[in-house]
Design an enzyme around this catalytic site. Sequence first.
Site, PDB file in Angstrom:
ATOM      1  N   SER A 122       5.508  11.041   3.701  1.00 61.50           N
ATOM      2  CA  SER A 122       4.240  11.178   3.002  1.00 61.50           C
ATOM      3  C   SER A 122       4.075  12.610   2.467  1.00 61.50           C
ATOM      4  O   SER A 122       4.888  13.072   1.676  1.00 61.50           O
ATOM      5  CB  SER A 122       3.099  10.759   3.939  1.00 61.50           C
ATOM      6  N   ASP A 179       2.580  -0.725   0.827  1.00 62.48           N
ATOM      7  CA  ASP A 179       1.843   0.515   1.058  1.00 62.48           C
ATOM      8  C   ASP A 179       0.621   0.546   0.139  1.00 62.48           C
ATOM      9  O   ASP A 179       0.754   0.590  -1.086  1.00 62.48           O
ATOM     10  CB  ASP A 179       2.747   1.723   0.774  1.00 62.48           C
ATOM     11  N   HIS A 211       2.283   1.903   4.925  1.00 57.61           N
ATOM     12  CA  HIS A 211       2.487   3.352   4.884  1.00 57.61           C
ATOM     13  C   HIS A 211       2.989   3.769   6.263  1.00 57.61           C
ATOM     14  O   HIS A 211       2.212   4.183   7.135  1.00 57.61           O
ATOM     15  CB  HIS A 211       1.182   4.062   4.529  1.00 57.61           C
TER      16      HIS A 211
END
Length: 232
Positions: A122, A179, A211
């Site tokens: 991320s 996601d 995610h």
Amino acid sequence: MAGSLLRGPFTCFTSKSNSGTVFFLHGSGDSGEGVKTWIKGLLKTDEVIPHMRVVFPTAPLRPYTYLGGELSNVWFDRIALSPSVEEHHETINKMADELIMSIENEVATGVPLNRIVVGGFSMGGAMAMHIGYRYLPGLAGVFALSSFLNDKSSVYEHLKNSDKGMQFPPLYMCHGSRDTLVPPSWGKDTHDRLCELGVGAQFHVVRNAFHELTGGELRQLFDWISTRVPPP
């Protein structure tokens, strides 16, 4: 590293030969210990690459605008989770300086830069792309998992202004198909734009993943890293 924003010594997975190093940067609000524990739980081992050490730094605690100014362990600040907003250059650049110091310290121990890989999950993946494509093109590779760059990222601007024929570290990207926090289209757009600017990149969709990290994704990632930094 007196005065560094990064807390050390860093938690890590050790190896027998330690002939290379991976810097794995966690996502926003997490920690080095947190992502290390996450990976170990998925893979059921802490020997993910027998000949390489995997280092997990922790981002400094700072006010995070996206959370209304609450303190959070984040690599940089941002006003919204969207590729359309401006990057927060001050915090990105300061954090890049800190991470580069850590990487240079690793080089000073005898690990060549071309046997060091930087990446993350991320926000950590976005930070890694700044390191690899703005500052340290001599890295062995860069990876970004469930990550993206802003539409007007300084990474793109730097690559546009780089000398023709300059070599950049290859990029490995993965993104969960389900996601909803960071849609896979954001990651794919980042991949496509970097490829247009001369970066050799792979983009893999992780089916039915949100995610998150997955065991299969991590095994493929560490296999890729082993091809970039083979045993001595």
